[in-house]
Scaffold this motif. Structure first.
Motif: not given
Ligand SMILES: NC(=O)c1ccc[n+]([C@@H]2O[C@H](COP(=O)([O-])OP(=O)(O)OC[C@H]3O[C@@H](n4cnc5c(N)ncnc54)[C@H](OP(=O)(O)O)[C@@H]3O)[C@@H](O)[C@H]2O)c1
Length: 386
Positions: A261-271
């Motif tokens: 669960i996390s924010e709608h932010d593709m930077k998270i899976p990219i990181q």
């Protein structure tokens, strides 16, 4: 030593967010190659900021345009076309290849990177859909690592860390439902391009946004999940979760469900893909559960959104059929975006194309490219009839 990264599709939504992550961690990563396609203005900015050694665009004309805009002192090597993309996806010095090109154009550079045994962070689901079996087998053979950037598959990868494969009961892929989930079947017949592009939670490129509206995106992700995690298709389930905060889940044989669960932010899976297998601190915005209040789930409506059914069928048939599904879908989505066909014609064109295909099993790369080409020709014919 900084890790050297090449990014294919750097001018797109995922490409730009990858560069944002790299900028935050400039002591960890350095950019050695970038590719745009037509957007030379954005690529020029990126070249000035990140100083790669090589950049790739669409053709000789776009190379000339980019060269004119670049500072005379720049000694960057400029290349074009598929050959150029392969050059950067196989760069000797590159440690990580990020593939974020829309569509089947991602396949050859990804395949060549796999053959070189690279670590690949893959956003381009179309490559995995068309040639999943081949990519995964080749990766095993060459000791390459293919990591997902798609948030759903990144979520599953995180849920499966330290778990035994034979303890998985099923994978649960969550779907926002896209822009049109609550439209009636009658309303779906008169959908405008603007309606379909109006995604409730994610800001993405046009192709993937239309795929979200037809729910083909989830179908493509089922195929992607099968190959990323070597899971039989009957163990992959889709759940509509309109808030999109749970990015996917895994249910285990003891009834436990793990979710990411996390924010709608593709930077998270990219990181996560860039640093894999490590988790690293960031200052991206945090999800506040008490502000969300509720998380809801419902069954997908396969009748209203037949593209999901077509994707399951293509996976069950196997061989070159997923490549045909993907090729026909790309043609139908482009035709819809060009106002040539209606929204509801998209699944019909894919279905008609699949019906005429005689799949080839254990396909090699040429078989897959031939099937893709055949599907495009056939689907174009169906678009003209619409
Ligand atoms: N956006 C997301 O949040 C998201 C999430 C999960 C997965 N994905 C997947 O990531 C991939 C990229 O999506 P996106 O939303 O970033 O797309 P996008 O914004 O449309 O960007 C596509 C990129 O590919 C380049 N490109 C277009 N056609 C090309 C071709 N024929 N050959 C080589 N490069 C080409 C574009 O260059 P120019 O712009 O310079 O022409 C651009 O850099 C897709 O497979 C998508 O399904 C995206």
């Amino acid at each position: 030593m900084r890790k050297k990264v090449a990014i294919l599709g750097s001018t797109g939504s995922i490409g730009q967010q990858t560069l944002e992550v790299i900028r935050k961690y400039s002591n960890e990563f350095e950019v050695v190659g970038l590719s745009g396609w037509e957007n030379t203005a954005s690529l020029k900015e990126q070249i000035s900021l990140f100083r790669p050694k090589v950049a790739v665009v669409k053709n000789e004309y776009t190379v000339r345009k980019l060269k004119k805009d670049l500072d005379n002192s720049s000694d960057i090597k400029l290349l074009w076309g598929t050959e150029g993309l392969v050059k950067i996806s196989t760069l000797e010095e590159a440690d990580i290849i990020v593939v974020a090109i829309t569509g089947i154009a991602s396949l050859i550079p990804t395949f060549e990177a796999v053959k070189k045994g690279k670590k690949i962070a893959l956003a381009s689901k179309e490559a995995m859909v068309a040639a999943g079996e081949l990519l995964v087998n080749e990766a095993k053979l060459r000791n390459a690592k293919i990591l997902p950037i798609d948030s759903e598959h990144s979520a599953i990868l995180q849920c499966l860390k330290n778990e035994q494969k034979d303890c998985i009961e099923k994978i649960i892929l969550t779907a926002s439902g896209g822009a049109l989930y609550d439209f009636t079947e009658t309303a779906l017949k008169n959908v405008s391009i603007e309606d379909a592009l109006n995604h409730p939670t994610w800001k993405m490129g046009k192709k993937v946004t239309i795929d979200s509206a037809t729910l083909m995106n989830k179908g493509l992700e089922v195929i992607e999940a099968k190959w990323f995690f070597n899971i039989p298709v009957n163990k992959i389930e889709i759940v509509i979760h309109p808030q999109s905060y749970i990015h996917s889940m895994v249910q285990f044989i003891d009834g436990t469900i793990l979710a990411q669960i996390s924010e709608h932010d593709m930077k998270i899976p990219i990181q996560y893909a860039l640093f894999y297998p490590n988790r690293t601190i960031n200052n991206f915005s945090r999800l506040e559960l008490t502000k969300i209040g509720q998380l809801t789930f419902k069954k997908p409506n396969f009748n209203k959104f037949p593209c999901i059914k077509l994707a399951y069928q293509a996976l069950e048939i196997g061989g070159t059929m997923p490549a045909v599904l993907n090729g026909a879908n790309e043609i139908a989505v482009n035709a819809f975006l060009d106002s040539q066909i209606s929204f509801s014609a998209i699944p019909l064109i894919i279905q008609n194309t699949m019906k005429e295909h005689k799949p080839k099993y254990n396909p090699n790369i040429s078989d897959i490219l031939d099937a893709d080409y055949w599907a495009r020709e056939r689907a174009l014919g169906f678009c003209i009839l619409e």
